[in-house]
Write a protein that holds these residues in place. Structure first.
Motif, PDB file in Angstrom:
ATOM      1  N   PHE A   1      24.249   2.578  84.164  1.00 18.27           N
ATOM      2  CA  PHE A   1      24.333   2.383  82.922  1.00 18.27           C
ATOM      3  C   PHE A   1      25.810   1.591  82.906  1.00 18.27           C
ATOM      4  CE2 PHE A   1      26.361   2.850  78.667  1.00 18.27           C
ATOM      5  CZ  PHE A   1      25.336   2.378  77.818  1.00 18.27           C
ATOM      6  N   LEU A   2      25.525   0.415  82.015  1.00 20.64           N
ATOM      7  CA  LEU A   2      26.748  -0.645  81.900  1.00 20.64           C
ATOM      8  C   LEU A   2      26.850  -0.954  80.460  1.00 20.64           C
ATOM      9  CD1 LEU A   2      26.452  -2.903  85.031  1.00 20.64           C
ATOM     10  CD2 LEU A   2      28.107  -0.929  85.046  1.00 20.64           C
ATOM     11  N   SER A   3      27.978  -0.936  79.840  1.00 24.30           N
ATOM     12  CA  SER A   3      28.093  -1.297  78.517  1.00 24.30           C
ATOM     13  C   SER A   3      29.033  -2.332  78.829  1.00 24.30           C
ATOM     14  CB  SER A   3      28.778  -0.240  77.485  1.00 24.30           C
ATOM     15  OG  SER A   3      30.126  -0.258  77.923  1.00 24.30           O
ATOM     16  N   PRO A   4      29.374  -3.339  77.617  1.00 21.71           N
ATOM     17  CA  PRO A   4      30.321  -4.358  77.897  1.00 21.71           C
ATOM     18  C   PRO A   4      31.574  -4.036  78.140  1.00 21.71           C
ATOM     19  CG  PRO A   4      28.801  -4.606  75.807  1.00 21.71           C
ATOM     20  CD  PRO A   4      28.690  -3.419  76.348  1.00 21.71           C
ATOM     21  N   ARG A   5      31.948  -2.547  77.836  1.00 23.75           N
ATOM     22  CA  ARG A   5      33.330  -2.238  77.952  1.00 23.75           C
ATOM     23  C   ARG A   5      33.464  -1.782  79.639  1.00 23.75           C
ATOM     24  NH1 ARG A   5      31.448   0.627  73.918  1.00 23.75           N
ATOM     25  NH2 ARG A   5      31.018   2.399  74.953  1.00 23.75           N
ATOM     26  N   ASP A   6      32.176  -1.585  79.980  1.00 31.54           N
ATOM     27  CA  ASP A   6      32.317  -1.262  81.606  1.00 31.54           C
ATOM     28  C   ASP A   6      32.237  -2.387  82.570  1.00 31.54           C
ATOM     29  OD1 ASP A   6      32.068   1.504  80.782  1.00 31.54           O
ATOM     30  OD2 ASP A   6      30.032   1.050  80.598  1.00 31.54           O
ATOM     31  N   THR A   7      31.947  -3.708  82.091  1.00 31.53           N
ATOM     32  CA  THR A   7      31.886  -4.853  82.985  1.00 31.53           C
ATOM     33  C   THR A   7      33.002  -5.835  82.558  1.00 31.53           C
ATOM     34  OG1 THR A   7      30.345  -5.957  81.439  1.00 31.53           O
ATOM     35  CG2 THR A   7      29.541  -4.342  82.962  1.00 31.53           C
ATOM     36  N   GLN A   8      33.042  -6.969  83.390  1.00 32.57           N
ATOM     37  CA  GLN A   8      33.689  -8.183  83.210  1.00 32.57           C
ATOM     38  C   GLN A   8      33.166  -9.019  82.105  1.00 32.57           C
ATOM     39  OE1 GLN A   8      37.035  -8.301  83.842  1.00 32.57           O
ATOM     40  NE2 GLN A   8      37.133  -6.627  84.967  1.00 32.57           N
ATOM     41  N   LEU A   9      31.715  -8.992  81.883  1.00 39.59           N
ATOM     42  CA  LEU A   9      31.235  -9.889  80.838  1.00 39.59           C
ATOM     43  C   LEU A   9      32.005  -9.481  79.490  1.00 39.59           C
ATOM     44  CD1 LEU A   9      27.423  -9.211  81.413  1.00 39.59           C
ATOM     45  CD2 LEU A   9      28.611 -11.290  81.463  1.00 39.59           C
ATOM     46  N   GLY A  10      32.411  -8.246  79.337  1.00 40.18           N
ATOM     47  CA  GLY A  10      33.225  -7.968  77.926  1.00 40.18           C
ATOM     48  C   GLY A  10      34.547  -8.581  77.943  1.00 40.18           C
ATOM     49  N   ARG A  11      34.912  -9.107  79.080  1.00 42.95           N
ATOM     50  CA  ARG A  11      36.403  -9.667  79.091  1.00 42.95           C
ATOM     51  C   ARG A  11      36.292 -11.218  79.288  1.00 42.95           C
ATOM     52  NH1 ARG A  11      39.993  -6.426  83.006  1.00 42.95           N
ATOM     53  NH2 ARG A  11      41.477  -7.927  82.076  1.00 42.95           N
ATOM     54  N   GLY A  12      34.899 -11.953  79.219  1.00 46.32           N
ATOM     55  CA  GLY A  12      34.720 -13.363  79.645  1.00 46.32           C
ATOM     56  C   GLY A  12      34.453 -13.872  80.643  1.00 46.32           C
ATOM     57  N   GLU A  13      34.097 -13.039  81.643  1.00 45.32           N
ATOM     58  CA  GLU A  13      33.439 -13.562  82.855  1.00 45.32           C
ATOM     59  C   GLU A  13      32.116 -14.317  82.680  1.00 45.32           C
ATOM     60  OE1 GLU A  13      32.897 -12.029  87.605  1.00 45.32           O
ATOM     61  OE2 GLU A  13      31.876 -10.729  86.037  1.00 45.32           O
ATOM     62  N   PRO A  14      31.959 -15.431  83.176  1.00 43.74           N
ATOM     63  CA  PRO A  14      30.838 -16.232  82.939  1.00 43.74           C
ATOM     64  C   PRO A  14      29.683 -15.437  83.368  1.00 43.74           C
ATOM     65  CG  PRO A  14      32.305 -17.738  83.962  1.00 43.74           C
ATOM     66  CD  PRO A  14      32.769 -16.247  84.035  1.00 43.74           C
ATOM     67  N   ILE A  15      28.551 -15.474  82.512  1.00 43.46           N
ATOM     68  CA  ILE A  15      27.196 -14.868  82.681  1.00 43.46           C
ATOM     69  C   ILE A  15      26.696 -14.848  84.282  1.00 43.46           C
ATOM     70  CG2 ILE A  15      24.685 -14.810  82.064  1.00 43.46           C
ATOM     71  CD1 ILE A  15      25.860 -15.157  79.279  1.00 43.46           C
ATOM     72  N   GLU A  16      26.648 -16.037  84.603  1.00 42.41           N
ATOM     73  CA  GLU A  16      26.180 -16.659  86.011  1.00 42.41           C
ATOM     74  C   GLU A  16      26.936 -15.762  87.007  1.00 42.41           C
ATOM     75  OE1 GLU A  16      25.185 -20.029  83.124  1.00 42.41           O
ATOM     76  OE2 GLU A  16      27.005 -18.710  83.643  1.00 42.41           O
ATOM     77  N   ASP A  17      28.305 -15.733  86.931  1.00 41.28           N
ATOM     78  CA  ASP A  17      29.097 -14.876  88.043  1.00 41.28           C
ATOM     79  C   ASP A  17      28.603 -13.544  88.161  1.00 41.28           C
ATOM     80  OD1 ASP A  17      30.381 -17.643  88.192  1.00 41.28           O
ATOM     81  OD2 ASP A  17      32.274 -16.831  87.503  1.00 41.28           O
ATOM     82  N   THR A  18      28.411 -12.963  86.952  1.00 38.15           N
ATOM     83  CA  THR A  18      28.233 -11.723  86.799  1.00 38.15           C
ATOM     84  C   THR A  18      26.804 -11.368  87.499  1.00 38.15           C
ATOM     85  OG1 THR A  18      29.427 -11.190  84.886  1.00 38.15           O
ATOM     86  CG2 THR A  18      27.552  -9.428  85.416  1.00 38.15           C
ATOM     87  N   ALA A  19      25.961 -12.459  87.478  1.00 35.33           N
ATOM     88  CA  ALA A  19      24.466 -12.382  87.753  1.00 35.33           C
ATOM     89  C   ALA A  19      24.637 -12.165  89.377  1.00 35.33           C
ATOM     90  CB  ALA A  19      23.633 -13.425  87.298  1.00 35.33           C
ATOM     91  N   ARG A  20      25.312 -13.299  89.595  1.00 41.07           N
ATOM     92  CA  ARG A  20      25.462 -13.347  91.498  1.00 41.07           C
ATOM     93  C   ARG A  20      26.097 -12.294  91.916  1.00 41.07           C
ATOM     94  NH1 ARG A  20      27.055 -18.747  89.279  1.00 41.07           N
ATOM     95  NH2 ARG A  20      25.214 -20.058  89.908  1.00 41.07           N
ATOM     96  N   VAL A  21      27.109 -11.502  91.430  1.00 42.15           N
ATOM     97  CA  VAL A  21      27.816 -10.389  91.891  1.00 42.15           C
ATOM     98  C   VAL A  21      26.741  -9.230  91.784  1.00 42.15           C
ATOM     99  CG1 VAL A  21      29.530  -8.634  91.271  1.00 42.15           C
ATOM    100  CG2 VAL A  21      30.209 -11.144  91.212  1.00 42.15           C
ATOM    101  N   LEU A  22      26.203  -9.070  90.665  1.00 45.57           N
ATOM    102  CA  LEU A  22      25.498  -7.742  90.603  1.00 45.57           C
ATOM    103  C   LEU A  22      24.146  -7.872  91.768  1.00 45.57           C
ATOM    104  CD1 LEU A  22      25.155  -7.175  86.797  1.00 45.57           C
ATOM    105  CD2 LEU A  22      26.246  -5.764  88.731  1.00 45.57           C
ATOM    106  N   ALA A  23      23.643  -8.967  91.936  1.00 45.60           N
ATOM    107  CA  ALA A  23      22.616  -9.274  92.891  1.00 45.60           C
ATOM    108  C   ALA A  23      22.787  -9.228  94.149  1.00 45.60           C
ATOM    109  CB  ALA A  23      22.287 -10.629  92.834  1.00 45.60           C
ATOM    110  N   GLU A  24      24.065  -8.931  94.633  1.00 46.93           N
ATOM    111  CA  GLU A  24      24.824  -8.534  96.033  1.00 46.93           C
ATOM    112  C   GLU A  24      24.563  -7.279  96.042  1.00 46.93           C
ATOM    113  OE1 GLU A  24      25.644 -10.529  98.439  1.00 46.93           O
ATOM    114  OE2 GLU A  24      25.055 -12.378  97.299  1.00 46.93           O
ATOM    115  N   MET A  25      24.650  -6.260  94.786  1.00 43.60           N
ATOM    116  CA  MET A  25      24.639  -4.706  95.027  1.00 43.60           C
ATOM    117  C   MET A  25      23.509  -4.197  94.511  1.00 43.60           C
ATOM    118  SD  MET A  25      28.505  -4.812  93.444  1.00 43.60           S
ATOM    119  CE  MET A  25      29.891  -5.694  93.960  1.00 43.60           C
ATOM    120  N   VAL A  26      22.827  -4.620  93.566  1.00 43.40           N
ATOM    121  CA  VAL A  26      21.788  -3.860  92.992  1.00 43.40           C
ATOM    122  C   VAL A  26      20.324  -4.408  92.975  1.00 43.40           C
ATOM    123  CG1 VAL A  26      23.338  -2.858  91.336  1.00 43.40           C
ATOM    124  CG2 VAL A  26      21.656  -4.786  90.727  1.00 43.40           C
TER     125      VAL A  26
END
Length: 306
Positions: free
Chosen positions: A74-99
């Motif tokens: 479970f990830l809320s905006p408080r738990d991820t860098q999306l909530g601090r302005g990381e580009p959506i595409e960057d978060t997508a690429r990072v998560l795809a390496e792990m999940v």
């Protein structure tokens, strides 16, 4: 297998959607009894990003992963860098390496599409401002369980032309049934989504007329998340659009009533409608679990074995 996403019902073919409905029914009736002996998600992780809160979505996805041997994160905006302005595409690429897959419950459908375009693992739309396809899997599953094939039948949507309504329109296209949308003037669904459905969908403004001989009636709250400031205006505009036992009486003799929940008794539905035997909302809610097991299995592993 090439990465498949599930952002709307149109991302799968009608034949694939039919398979998912039947697979979900099989999982519910047979594989559930086998317990932990069937664990296709062993060592698999589903990341769940919630920008909008939920009861049914979180519990059903977490339980689906756990019962099939996997893990949900479970990830809320408080738990991820999306909530601090990381580009959506960057978060997508990072998560795809792990999940192994990502489920997103969010506001912007365009943001969801951007995430999926950058992701090398399956992305599931667990609700956006434009669509709610996972709910429709459970809805069509429930309808099919209780009445057989939905092809050629008639469903009526009473209420706002919102994300749920959009997904019902897509369902009419994909599952080949007729849909009557009954809403106040000014609350119609998006015209492009209507146009794409052709003559399978019609728009009416009189609930008493719309429900005559219907096989299924469904609705949603009048003010969705993010529209709370419009509550008073919407209550006035939707006066006369409440679904009640008397309205169901005008439909077919074996009509079913669905609601994606949560319901506001005394607003879009009468105080006692959920207790009516024609209401199958609890079965519908429970089917979220089984439909999503079938969906995740299909996206990760292809077609399951009976």
């Amino acid at each position: 297998m090439a990465t498949r996403h599930f952002l709307t019902l149109l991302d799968l073919s009608p034949e694939e959607l039919h398979y998912l409905i039947q697979r979900a029914i099989t999982i519910k009736n047979r594989l559930r009894a086998q317990g932990p002996t069937y664990s296709p998600f062993t060592n698999r992780t589903l990341a769940m990003i919630f920008e909008k809160s939920s009861t049914r979505t979180r519990v059903s996805f977490e339980t689906a992963m756990a019962q099939f041997g996997g893990h949900a994160l479970f990830l809320s905006p408080r738990d991820t860098q999306l909530g601090r302005g990381e580009p959506i595409e960057d978060t997508a690429r990072v998560l795809a390496e792990m999940v192994d897959a990502v489920m997103i419950r969010t506001f912007s459908h365009e943001g969801l599409e951007a995430f999926a375009a950058a992701s090398s693992v399956p992305v599931i739309n667990a609700l956006s401002d434009d669509y709610h396809p996972c709910q429709l899997l459970a809805d069509v599953m429930t309808w099919t369980e209780l009445r057989g094939s939905v092809k050629g039948r008639t469903a009526v949507w009473v209420g706002d032309g919102n994300n749920m309504c959009h997904s019902w329109i897509n369902a009419a296209r994909q599952f080949d049934f007729q849909l009557r949308i009954c809403c106040p003037k000014g609350y119609e669904p998006r015209q492009d989504i209507l146009d794409a459905a052709g003559d399978r969908v019609s728009v009416l403004h009189d609930p008493q007329q719309a429900v005559v001989d219907a096989d299924l009636i469904t609705t949603d709250v009048w003010a969705s998340m993010g529209q709370e400031e419009e509550q008073a205006k919407r209550e006035a505009d939707f006066a006369g659009y409440q679904v009640s036992e008397a309205l169901l009486d005008r439909a077919g003799h074996d009509v079913l009533f669905l609601h994606c929940l949560p319901a506001h008794r005394g607003e879009e539905i009468s105080e006692t409608l959920l207790d009516d035997p024609r209401s199958v909302v609890w079965q519908e809610a429970g089917n979220r679990l089984h439909a999503q097991k079938a969906l995740i299995e299909f996206l990760l592993l292809g077609r399951g074995e009976d």
